[in-house]
Scaffold this motif. Structure first.
Motif: not given
Length: 478
Positions: A196-198, A202-205, A459-467
């Motif tokens: 789900r988070d992945e 990615a959507w946030i990114t 991809g999901w990495c930038l969104g996860a980094a912001i989190a």
């Protein structure tokens, strides 16, 4: 008059120097002079060893800007390799929106953590080549408050819980003992990421990079994102709001994701299909061919391999020889069977494999659709436009499967690539049917392939980094 005007200042200084000569020689004056000399030496050393010291000391704006600079490290431990992203952000307080200044480093190493199933320590050390680059890049005075996280995806999920946990424990221990970066997020700081988070990260990114979180774009439709990795595929989109501006109804289950971001609420549909990434899809399609073909044949016909090719496929310890047929229509049939479209659906309507999904044609009419990862890697090298519609992808796939595409290739490197990897027809057929038959994207909708947006990896990495940059534990680090 002119000479006097020039000489006067010099004469005054000379006379003043003579009057103060005796004063300079007094003990008190000597102490003052030595003190001033010490201060001068200190300032000179500061300038030499800390070149930004003086400018920051005399420039309050520089101090503010320096305190606003932040870094975040994200390691994507994927099924085929590990990748590190080092992002530099601008954010002066946690109350203001974060701004990306630059992705300062993107590096990768092969194989992924799952390749070290029986040696967790070696798995951890495989990340050193990535981490050393981050140590060299992030300013030393910021390293102790630069958050890091390791997010493993489908590769470790498929490895099994016991072996996956051993690898993650070893990675965490290695980071904590060998590197200065704080791991944030508790147990989730080094973990197998929830599907789900992945998808949501990615959507946030993508929407962050497109500027869709800017207050001035509040009425602009957000983009849907479709990611195709090696072990899984994800889809996330924000269904169109109703005419009165309210959220559309979605079942209260795992497909519904309520996101609070940048002071706004978003209601997202999301799902991650484990086992439907490209590498796993290959295995499933080969197995589908085996199940559809008589087992006692010496050479098993395979619709998705180039015509006339004798190709050995290893199933466990028993190799199987396929004879390629290069049939576009029959290969699509293999892909359709593998997508398991007929599986019982607990919540209707469904996409494939019995999974609920609001129809894109009816509930996501306006927003753009962005696809990336293997969607990019298997289409763009063959000349598919960055923005395309599904009939164009079907035409390319048919040309590759029939062999007509290869006959017209003049690029030697591309030709060698096509000859060296006989699964291009299979890959494209799966991708085409995943989009058209699985997700049911209409033929008239435009899709955009995006490996990068404004120079930054999707991809999901930038969104996860912001989190992780917003993790509360970082506020306590001085």
């Amino acid at each position: 008059m002119e000479k006097k005007a020039v000489k006067a200042p010099y004469t005054q200084l000379r006379e003043s120097a003579k009057k103060n000569e005796k004063t300079k020689r007094s003990p008190a004056a000597v102490q003052i002079r030595l003190g001033l000399m010490s201060i001068g030496i200190f300032v000179a050393m500061a300038v030499y060893f800390f070149p930004n010291f003086i400018s920051r000391l005399g420039d309050n704006k520089a101090i503010d800007q320096g305190s606003c600079q932040k870094y975040a490290l994200m390691i994507d431990a994927g099924s085929t390799g590990s990748r590190i992203h080092v992002y530099r952000f601008h954010q002066c307080t946690h109350l203001e929106p974060v701004k990306l200044e630059e992705e300062e480093l993107f590096a990768q190493t092969i194989p992924g953590l799952s390749a070290y199933a029986d040696d967790p320590q070696q798995a951890a050390e495989s990340l050193d080549v990535l981490l050393k680059g981050a140590v060299e890049l992030v300013p030393k005075h910021l390293q102790h408050k630069t958050p890091i996280a390791v997010k493993a995806t489908a590769g470790l999920r498929l490895l099994g819980q016991s072996k996956g946990d051993d690898i993650l424990k070893s990675v965490r221990r290695h980071l904590e003992t060998q590197y200065p970066f704080p791991i944030v997020g508790g147990e989730d700081g080094v973990a197998i990421m929830d599907g789900r988070d992945e998808g949501v990260f990615a959507w946030i990114t993508v929407n962050f990079l497109l500027g869709n979180f800017d207050p001035s774009t509040i009425h602009r439709p957000t983009a849907a994102v479709l990611d195709l990795g090696g072990g899984s595929t994800q889809i996330v989109f924000e269904p169109d709001r109703l005419e009165d501006g309210t959220f559309p109804p979605l079942p209260d289950n795992d497909f519904k994701y309520v996101l609070k971001h940048e002071g706004r609420d978003y209601l997202l549909y999301q799902h991650s299909y484990l086992g439907y990434g490209l590498m796993e899809a290959r295995k499933r399609m080969h197995q589908q061919v085996l199940q559809q073909t008589l087992a006692d044949e010496d050479n098993l016909s395979h619709a998705c391999l180039p015509r006339g090719l004798n190709w050995e496929y290893t199933k466990g310890n028993d190799p199987v020889k396929f004879m390629g047929q290069g049939s576009f229509a029959d290969c699509l049939g293999v892909a359709d069977s593998m997508l398991n479209k007929e599986k019982m659906c607990d919540y209707s309507p469904c996409s494939f494999d019995g999974i609920y999904q609001p129809p894109i044609a009816d509930t996501f009419k306006q927003g753009p659709i962005y696809i990336f990862s293997y969607f990019h890697d298997r289409t763009i090298p063959l000349g598919l436009p960055v923005s395309f519609k599904l009939p164009e992808l079907a035409q390319l796939t048919e040309s590759v499967c029939s062999g007509a595409y290869l006959e017209n290739v003049t690029d030697i490197a591309l030709k060698d690539e096509l000859l060296d990897r006989p699964e291009w027809c299979l890959d494209l057929s799966f991708i085409y049917r995943l989009l058209s038959f699985g997700y049911e994207i209409p033929d008239n909708r435009e899709l955009t392939v995006a490996k990068k947006i404004d120079g930054v990896e999707t991809g999901w990495c930038l969104g996860a980094a912001i989190a992780i940059l917003g993790d509360n534990s970082l506020k306590d680090i001085v």
